[in-house]
Design a protein around this motif. Structure first.
Motif, PDB file in Angstrom:
ATOM      1  N   ALA A  57      19.992 -28.283 -69.839  1.00  0.00           N
ATOM      2  CA  ALA A  57      20.762 -29.535 -69.713  1.00  0.00           C
ATOM      3  C   ALA A  57      22.263 -29.247 -69.636  1.00  0.00           C
ATOM      4  O   ALA A  57      22.996 -29.905 -68.888  1.00  0.00           O
ATOM      5  N   TRP A  58      22.728 -28.258 -70.400  1.00  0.00           N
ATOM      6  CA  TRP A  58      24.159 -27.926 -70.394  1.00  0.00           C
ATOM      7  C   TRP A  58      24.566 -27.379 -69.031  1.00  0.00           C
ATOM      8  O   TRP A  58      25.588 -27.736 -68.475  1.00  0.00           O
ATOM      9  N   ARG A  59      23.728 -26.530 -68.482  1.00  0.00           N
ATOM     10  CA  ARG A  59      24.028 -25.932 -67.180  1.00  0.00           C
ATOM     11  C   ARG A  59      24.021 -27.006 -66.088  1.00  0.00           C
ATOM     12  O   ARG A  59      24.766 -26.924 -65.120  1.00  0.00           O
ATOM     13  N   ALA A  60      23.157 -28.035 -66.284  1.00  0.00           N
ATOM     14  CA  ALA A  60      23.059 -29.092 -65.268  1.00  0.00           C
ATOM     15  C   ALA A  60      24.210 -30.095 -65.366  1.00  0.00           C
ATOM     16  O   ALA A  60      24.467 -30.840 -64.417  1.00  0.00           O
ATOM     17  N   MET A  61      24.890 -30.129 -66.482  1.00  0.00           N
ATOM     18  CA  MET A  61      26.014 -31.069 -66.638  1.00  0.00           C
ATOM     19  C   MET A  61      27.125 -30.673 -65.655  1.00  0.00           C
ATOM     20  O   MET A  61      27.436 -29.484 -65.536  1.00  0.00           O
ATOM     21  N   PRO A  62      27.714 -31.621 -64.926  1.00  0.00           N
ATOM     22  CA  PRO A  62      28.795 -31.238 -64.010  1.00  0.00           C
ATOM     23  C   PRO A  62      29.898 -30.470 -64.749  1.00  0.00           C
ATOM     24  O   PRO A  62      30.240 -30.805 -65.882  1.00  0.00           O
ATOM     25  N   MET A  63      30.434 -29.455 -64.077  1.00  0.00           N
ATOM     26  CA  MET A  63      31.427 -28.593 -64.734  1.00  0.00           C
ATOM     27  C   MET A  63      32.630 -29.413 -65.202  1.00  0.00           C
ATOM     28  O   MET A  63      33.197 -29.148 -66.256  1.00  0.00           O
ATOM     29  N   VAL A  64      33.008 -30.428 -64.428  1.00  0.00           N
ATOM     30  CA  VAL A  64      34.156 -31.247 -64.815  1.00  0.00           C
ATOM     31  C   VAL A  64      33.895 -31.915 -66.175  1.00  0.00           C
ATOM     32  O   VAL A  64      34.793 -32.005 -67.023  1.00  0.00           O
ATOM     33  N   ASN A  65      32.678 -32.344 -66.410  1.00  0.00           N
ATOM     34  CA  ASN A  65      32.360 -32.966 -67.713  1.00  0.00           C
ATOM     35  C   ASN A  65      32.438 -31.936 -68.836  1.00  0.00           C
ATOM     36  O   ASN A  65      32.908 -32.218 -69.931  1.00  0.00           O
ATOM     37  N   ARG A  66      31.978 -30.708 -68.539  1.00  0.00           N
ATOM     38  CA  ARG A  66      32.092 -29.658 -69.575  1.00  0.00           C
ATOM     39  C   ARG A  66      33.570 -29.398 -69.858  1.00  0.00           C
ATOM     40  O   ARG A  66      33.979 -29.220 -70.999  1.00  0.00           O
ATOM     41  N   GLY A  67      34.376 -29.392 -68.814  1.00  0.00           N
ATOM     42  CA  GLY A  67      35.819 -29.193 -68.985  1.00  0.00           C
ATOM     43  C   GLY A  67      36.437 -30.293 -69.845  1.00  0.00           C
ATOM     44  O   GLY A  67      37.329 -30.030 -70.657  1.00  0.00           O
ATOM     45  N   ASN A  68      35.937 -31.511 -69.683  1.00  0.00           N
ATOM     46  CA  ASN A  68      36.484 -32.620 -70.485  1.00  0.00           C
ATOM     47  C   ASN A  68      36.248 -32.402 -71.972  1.00  0.00           C
ATOM     48  O   ASN A  68      37.077 -32.761 -72.807  1.00  0.00           O
ATOM     49  N   ILE A  69      35.106 -31.794 -72.307  1.00  0.00           N
ATOM     50  CA  ILE A  69      34.834 -31.517 -73.725  1.00  0.00           C
ATOM     51  C   ILE A  69      35.838 -30.477 -74.241  1.00  0.00           C
ATOM     52  O   ILE A  69      36.361 -30.590 -75.356  1.00  0.00           O
ATOM     53  N   LEU A  70      36.154 -29.473 -73.412  1.00  0.00           N
ATOM     54  CA  LEU A  70      37.154 -28.472 -73.835  1.00  0.00           C
ATOM     55  C   LEU A  70      38.528 -29.124 -73.994  1.00  0.00           C
ATOM     56  O   LEU A  70      39.281 -28.779 -74.909  1.00  0.00           O
ATOM     57  N   HIS A  71      38.860 -30.059 -73.106  1.00  0.00           N
ATOM     58  CA  HIS A  71      40.140 -30.781 -73.230  1.00  0.00           C
ATOM     59  C   HIS A  71      40.214 -31.475 -74.583  1.00  0.00           C
ATOM     60  O   HIS A  71      41.219 -31.423 -75.276  1.00  0.00           O
ATOM     61  N   LYS A  72      39.106 -32.108 -74.940  1.00  0.00           N
ATOM     62  CA  LYS A  72      39.077 -32.850 -76.205  1.00  0.00           C
ATOM     63  C   LYS A  72      39.211 -31.865 -77.374  1.00  0.00           C
ATOM     64  O   LYS A  72      39.951 -32.120 -78.329  1.00  0.00           O
ATOM     65  N   ALA A  73      38.529 -30.729 -77.268  1.00  0.00           N
ATOM     66  CA  ALA A  73      38.616 -29.717 -78.337  1.00  0.00           C
ATOM     67  C   ALA A  73      40.052 -29.211 -78.471  1.00  0.00           C
ATOM     68  O   ALA A  73      40.544 -28.978 -79.580  1.00  0.00           O
ATOM     69  N   ALA A  74      40.748 -29.056 -77.326  1.00  0.00           N
ATOM     70  CA  ALA A  74      42.152 -28.597 -77.361  1.00  0.00           C
ATOM     71  C   ALA A  74      42.995 -29.602 -78.142  1.00  0.00           C
ATOM     72  O   ALA A  74      43.810 -29.215 -78.988  1.00  0.00           O
ATOM     73  N   ASN A  75      42.770 -30.878 -77.870  1.00  0.00           N
ATOM     74  CA  ASN A  75      43.556 -31.905 -78.580  1.00  0.00           C
ATOM     75  C   ASN A  75      43.248 -31.897 -80.078  1.00  0.00           C
ATOM     76  O   ASN A  75      44.140 -32.032 -80.905  1.00  0.00           O
ATOM     77  N   LEU A  76      41.965 -31.742 -80.407  1.00  0.00           N
ATOM     78  CA  LEU A  76      41.587 -31.719 -81.830  1.00  0.00           C
ATOM     79  C   LEU A  76      42.197 -30.509 -82.530  1.00  0.00           C
ATOM     80  O   LEU A  76      42.686 -30.601 -83.653  1.00  0.00           O
ATOM     81  N   LEU A  77      42.170 -29.354 -81.843  1.00  0.00           N
ATOM     82  CA  LEU A  77      42.746 -28.145 -82.462  1.00  0.00           C
ATOM     83  C   LEU A  77      44.261 -28.299 -82.603  1.00  0.00           C
ATOM     84  O   LEU A  77      44.849 -27.890 -83.607  1.00  0.00           O
ATOM     85  N   GLU A  78      44.884 -28.915 -81.608  1.00  0.00           N
ATOM     86  CA  GLU A  78      46.338 -29.109 -81.663  1.00  0.00           C
ATOM     87  C   GLU A  78      46.711 -29.949 -82.896  1.00  0.00           C
ATOM     88  O   GLU A  78      47.697 -29.672 -83.576  1.00  0.00           O
ATOM     89  N   ALA A  79      45.888 -30.949 -83.180  1.00  0.00           N
ATOM     90  CA  ALA A  79      46.171 -31.799 -84.343  1.00  0.00           C
ATOM     91  C   ALA A  79      45.952 -31.045 -85.657  1.00  0.00           C
ATOM     92  O   ALA A  79      46.399 -31.478 -86.707  1.00  0.00           O
ATOM     93  N   ARG A  80      45.251 -29.917 -85.572  1.00  0.00           N
ATOM     94  CA  ARG A  80      44.892 -29.164 -86.773  1.00  0.00           C
ATOM     95  C   ARG A  80      45.638 -27.836 -86.876  1.00  0.00           C
ATOM     96  O   ARG A  80      45.254 -26.978 -87.682  1.00  0.00           O
ATOM     97  N   VAL A  81      46.663 -27.617 -86.033  1.00  0.00           N
ATOM     98  CA  VAL A  81      47.303 -26.291 -85.964  1.00  0.00           C
ATOM     99  C   VAL A  81      47.750 -25.807 -87.347  1.00  0.00           C
ATOM    100  O   VAL A  81      47.475 -24.666 -87.742  1.00  0.00           O
ATOM    101  N   GLU A  82      48.404 -26.680 -88.094  1.00  0.00           N
ATOM    102  CA  GLU A  82      48.954 -26.226 -89.380  1.00  0.00           C
ATOM    103  C   GLU A  82      47.826 -25.846 -90.350  1.00  0.00           C
ATOM    104  O   GLU A  82      47.900 -24.813 -91.019  1.00  0.00           O
TER     105      GLU A  82
END
Ligand code: NAD
Length: 484
Positions: A57-82
């Protein structure tokens, strides 16, 4: 005492082994950070099965959607940098300023690979036949095992995880035993960003148990490893035997050449940073310096003075330049090499003996050490120490310097300090290293360009940037003859 669990099949869970391991602050061994699950073989098996189930199922998910999850993770990590940076300093020992920088780099890595989701994933070729379309497409490899060290506990896991995930692989992530809290944060951030269950599994625990179980399991189609040469080559042998893909990033013994025409201040600053930052515990740290005879005395004196002036202490203290070694065993290794260097006849300029007083006994502190007049073939100059120890030797010419710099089994990183463009270009041509710096320290890597070493430093593949695609994807070539 707070307990941190494993992440298996989308759920945080206790280890089947029933074992929990305390995580100790290397700056103050009385500070216990928490208890961390120690995965047993059954947990690893469950994690691999979950990743295997999640793959289609993960492989079948469009790559752009997988990228969106990484974008969200980047924002969450940014909020947690300290929070993450403080966790890193507390469990690994590097200074807070370095830990903040590394965590911010983790955010940049996630963003870079999120962006890769909208890049072309194949090529169209001309063909010899009419009515034919000939093209390639990239597909994920399957379940990938990631085995990482403690010295860059955010950057290294993320520069493996982000490409693995965006290209459609599922992952079993086994971080180093010494830095489980930063690994836990990374897994938590990706989990909260919305990864489907089983796509990322966190198996904390020992290299022998968890690592071996991953290496032996035929459902793990590839392993990316960063760590020591001994462990890396063993994993490579075993994976090659069962036909799986393997990528290794390993040790370094990185040289700097300082020529007579160098800017002395830049030379001293760059060698100090490269050798002493992160307590010398970087695969790209400077450990050998070949200095042209005309500037040798002046440079040695200035470097020795600088090394003596560095403040050593808890990385949480803003005045600290250099924190402790990561563990007692790493501290012992460094102290052993200080003796080896002296037995081999190198002269101690700065450091050279265990630190005493001022609370040093509470942590795994080691002295910033400069050795002078070292022999090029000595163990001091040949073996990776992974501590704040730098050895100097005089050279008569640039060519002699390049020959000396190349005379080790490693070839990760190298630098030259010079103002002469001809010398710089000859150095770039002749040096055997995957990463070359000019008028800069040997450490430091930007996230969007290839990273890796020559010779025994790697498996001749590269991580980061576009190069990451080579390992985390496989190419399918399609001959499409269309009906006319
Ligand atoms: P290590 O080899 O001891 O451990 C690395 C990882 O391998 C850890 O997660 C460990 O638990 C795991 N492991 C240990 N035994 C295993 C086994 N039998 N099977 C599978 N996994 C096993 O290295 P370390 O002490 O964590 O890190 C220091 C080393 O890493 C140094 O040599 C350094 O140069 C190297 N390093 C290289 C790079 C690079 O990019 N070239 C970057 C950082 C560190």
């Amino acid at each position: 005492m707070k307990r941190y669990q494993l992440l298996i099949d989308g759920a945080w869970s206790d280890p089947s082994s029933g074992k929990w391991t305390p995580n100790i602050n290397p700056a103050n061994t009385e500070d216990v950070i928490g208890e961390f699950a120690s995965a047993g073989e059954d947990d690893v098996k469950a994690a691999i099965e979950a990743a295997h189930r999640a793959f289609p199922a993960w492989r079948a998910m469009p790559m752009v959607n997988r990228g969106n999850i990484l974008h969200k993770a980047a924002n969450l990590l940014e909020a947690r940098v300290e929070e993450v940076a403080q966790a890193m300093t507390r469990e690994e020992g590097k200074t807070l300023i370095e830990a903040r920088g590394e965590t911010a780099r983790g955010v940049a890595i996630l963003r870079y690979f999120a962006g890769e989701a909208s890049q072309p994933d194949g090529e169209v070729y001309p063909t010899a036949l009419p009515n034919r379309m000939l093209y390639t497409r990239r597909e994920p490899v399957g379940v990938i095992g990631l085995i990482t060290p403690w010295n860059f506990p955010v950057a290294i896991p993320l520069w493996k995880l982000a490409p693995a995930l965006v290209y459609g692989n599922t992952v079993v992530f086994k971080p180093a035993e010494l830095t489980p809290l930063t690994a836990w944060h990374i897994a938590d951030v990706l989990h909260q960003a919305g990864l489907p269950k089983g796509v990322l599994n966190l198996t904390l625990g020992s290299g022998r148990v968890v690592g071996n179980a991953m290496v032996a399991n035929h459902d793990v189609k590839a392993i990316s490893f960063t760590g020591s040469n001994t462990v890396g080559r063993d994993i490579q042998r075993k994976l090659q035997e069962r036909g799986a893909k393997v990528q290794l990033e390993m040790g370094g013994k990185n040289p700097v050449i300082v020529l007579d025409d160098a800017n002395l201040n830049i030379a001293v600053e760059m060698v100090t940073r490269g050798a002493m930052k992160s307590t010398g515990q970087k695969c790209t740290a400077t450990s050998r310096v070949f200095v042209q005879e005309g500037i040798y005395k002046q440079f040695s004196q200035a470097l020795v003075e600088k090394a003596k002036s560095l403040s050593i202490g808890d990385g949480m203290n803003p005045d600290t330049y250099m924190g402790p070694a990561v563990s007692r065993s790493q501290q012992e290794t460094v102290l052993e090499y200080l003796e080896i260097g002296q037995r081999e006849g190198a002269k101690v300029g700065a450091g050279g003996a265990a630190l005493v007083g001022d609370g040093y006994g509470k942590g795994f502190y080691v002295p910033p050490t400069v050795f002078l007049d070292a022999e090029i073939n000595s163990r001091l100059m040949q073996e990776e120490i992974f501590g704040p120890v730098v050895a100097l030797a005089p050279i008569s010419t640039l060519e002699k310097g390049i020959e000396a710099a190349n005379s080790v089994q490693y070839g990760l990183s190298a630098s030259i300090i010079s103002q002469n463009i001809g010398s710089i270009m000859r150095f770039i041509d002749g040096i055997q290293a995957g990463l070359v710096h000019v008028n800069d320290e040997t450490a430091g890597a930007e996230p969007h360009v290839p990273f890796g070493g020559f010779k025994e430093s790697s498996s001749h593949s590269r991580e980061q940037g576009k190069s990451a695609r080579e390992f985390y994807t496989q190419i399918k070539t399609v001959y499409l003859d269309y009906p006319t």
